[in-house]
Design an enzyme around this catalytic site. Structure first.
Site, PDB file in Angstrom:
ATOM      1  N   ARG A   1      39.810  68.582  86.837  1.00 46.60           N
ATOM      2  CA  ARG A   1      39.915  67.201  87.298  1.00 46.60           C
ATOM      3  C   ARG A   1      40.944  67.177  88.422  1.00 46.60           C
ATOM      4  NH1 ARG A   1      40.269  66.864  81.526  1.00 46.60           N
ATOM      5  NH2 ARG A   1      38.473  65.803  80.597  1.00 46.60           N
TER       6      ARG A   1
ATOM      7  N   LYS B   1      43.635  65.247  79.855  1.00 50.20           N
ATOM      8  CA  LYS B   1      43.762  63.877  79.368  1.00 50.20           C
ATOM      9  C   LYS B   1      44.514  63.850  78.042  1.00 50.20           C
ATOM     10  CE  LYS B   1      39.716  61.772  81.531  1.00 50.20           C
ATOM     11  NZ  LYS B   1      38.447  61.036  81.290  1.00 50.20           N
TER      12      LYS B   1
ATOM     13  N   HIS C   1      35.727  65.308  92.002  1.00 51.03           N
ATOM     14  CA  HIS C   1      34.997  65.451  90.743  1.00 51.03           C
ATOM     15  C   HIS C   1      33.641  66.117  90.945  1.00 51.03           C
ATOM     16  CE1 HIS C   1      36.181  64.309  86.736  1.00 51.03           C
ATOM     17  NE2 HIS C   1      34.944  64.010  86.420  1.00 51.03           N
TER      18      HIS C   1
ATOM     19  N   ARG D   1      33.825  69.673  90.104  1.00 50.39           N
ATOM     20  CA  ARG D   1      33.852  69.873  88.641  1.00 50.39           C
ATOM     21  C   ARG D   1      32.433  69.809  88.078  1.00 50.39           C
ATOM     22  NH1 ARG D   1      37.114  69.193  83.954  1.00 50.39           N
ATOM     23  NH2 ARG D   1      36.402  67.617  82.466  1.00 50.39           N
TER      24      ARG D   1
ATOM     25  N   HIS E   1      36.322  68.746  77.438  1.00 55.61           N
ATOM     26  CA  HIS E   1      35.660  67.578  76.861  1.00 55.61           C
ATOM     27  C   HIS E   1      35.927  67.530  75.365  1.00 55.61           C
ATOM     28  CE1 HIS E   1      32.440  67.336  80.278  1.00 55.61           C
ATOM     29  NE2 HIS E   1      33.561  66.732  80.592  1.00 55.61           N
TER      30      HIS E   1
ATOM     31  N   TYR F   1      25.018  67.529  81.553  1.00 55.09           N
ATOM     32  CA  TYR F   1      24.637  68.535  82.537  1.00 55.09           C
ATOM     33  C   TYR F   1      23.275  69.161  82.243  1.00 55.09           C
ATOM     34  CZ  TYR F   1      29.402  67.919  84.002  1.00 55.09           C
ATOM     35  OH  TYR F   1      30.566  67.350  84.434  1.00 55.09           O
TER      36      TYR F   1
END
Length: 298
Positions: A148, A172, A244, A247, A270, A279
């Protein structure tokens, strides 16, 4: 207590109890502040303890005229989080948004770049300028490690474990993970560190930051966006891309070349495999190839 006091307390809760990043906290707070502005504009004087479902429905109806369904859904989600906090702290006994449904939205598939387009963007970097080597290392790291933009700008030299072939990423919610880093990406980071960064007058507090601006400070997220937008314009790339996008391309290309979803999930950081599964939908040809290769009735 007034709205501002509750919001400040809510921000502390998000930071301390939930460990959310500064950007995420700002986004959550903005949803509540937008509600406050609506109340002031319509001269509705009511506290977050007493506000009713009807008043919130009026606000959401007002918002629906200004933003799309995706943004509306995000605002409702942000407000639900705030009122859940109010229940958690025993300020309220109920969540007034509990019966308010967010609009149904389809899952937006992320844009990706082909390997050729990534090569073209990197080839367009002016390596004759001091920032050129840095920008090449930045793009190689975004694509080579699937970071990120917030993870990239906060990357530390002490987080580089090149001998082991990993870098440590703080993602995150301050959650840490180790991401593999290839020899090519390592090479360009080393070139930047040894030939450009070494000669900068590094400001106090930024000694351990990998990517710096000309003044020896940590790069901003906005600067990374600008670098990428300018390169896209330079090669006449007719795609709306951002940091992004690299990514997304990282994950898509791994999947197309046979990587399993669980491994991609760990590398991207994730929390849920459901997020990574998006994806799978990007390239139908890849799914057809899997079917033809592995199904007994191929």
């Amino acid at each position: 207590m007034n709205w501002k006091t509750y919001i400040k307390s809510y921000q502390s809760y998000l930071k301390i109890e939930r460990g959310l990043s500064k950007n995420t906290i700002e986004n959550y707070s903005f949803d509540v502040e937008r509600l406050c502005f609506f109340l002031e504009e319509n001269q509705i004087v009511i506290s977050p303890i007493k506000i009713s479902e009807e008043t919130l429905q009026q606000f959401i109806y007002s918002v629906s005229k200004e933003v799309n369904a995706r943004s509306q859904s995000r605002i409702i989600s942000g407000l639900k989080s705030f009122f859940s906090y109010m229940i958690f702290e025993d300020y309220r006994a109920d969540n007034p948004l509990e019966l308010i449904e967010a609009p149904r939205i389809g899952r937006k598939l992320p844009d990706t770049l082909s390997v050729q387009e990534i090569d073209q963007l990197i080839a367009a970097i002016d390596l004759s300028s001091p920032e050129g080597e840095r920008n090449r290392a930045i793009l190689e790291t975004l694509y080579g490690c699937g970071l990120r933009v917030s993870e990239l700008v906060s990357l530390k030299i002490s987080d580089l474990y090149f001998k082991e072939g990993f870098i440590k990423i703080t993602g995150k919610g301050n959650k840490q993970r180790f991401v593999p880093i290839g020899k090519v990406t390592q090479k360009y980071i080393e070139i930047y560190k040894d030939s450009i960064r070494l000669n900068l007058h590094i400001q106090k507090g930024h000694e351990d930051t990998v990517f710096l601006n000309r003044r020896g400070r940590q790069l901003t997220r906005a600067m990374i966006f600008t670098i990428i937008k300018e390169l896209a314009f330079k090669i006449n790339l007719n795609k709306a891309i951002s940091p992004h996008t690299f990514r997304h391309s990282f994950a898509t290309h791994l999947l197309e070349n046979g990587a399993d979803l669980r491994s991609i999930q760990l590398m991207l950081g994730h929390e849920s495999i459901t997020t990574t599964e998006i994806y799978v939908h990007l390239d139908r040809r890849h799914l057809t190839q899997i079917m033809n290769t592995f199904h007994p009735r191929k």
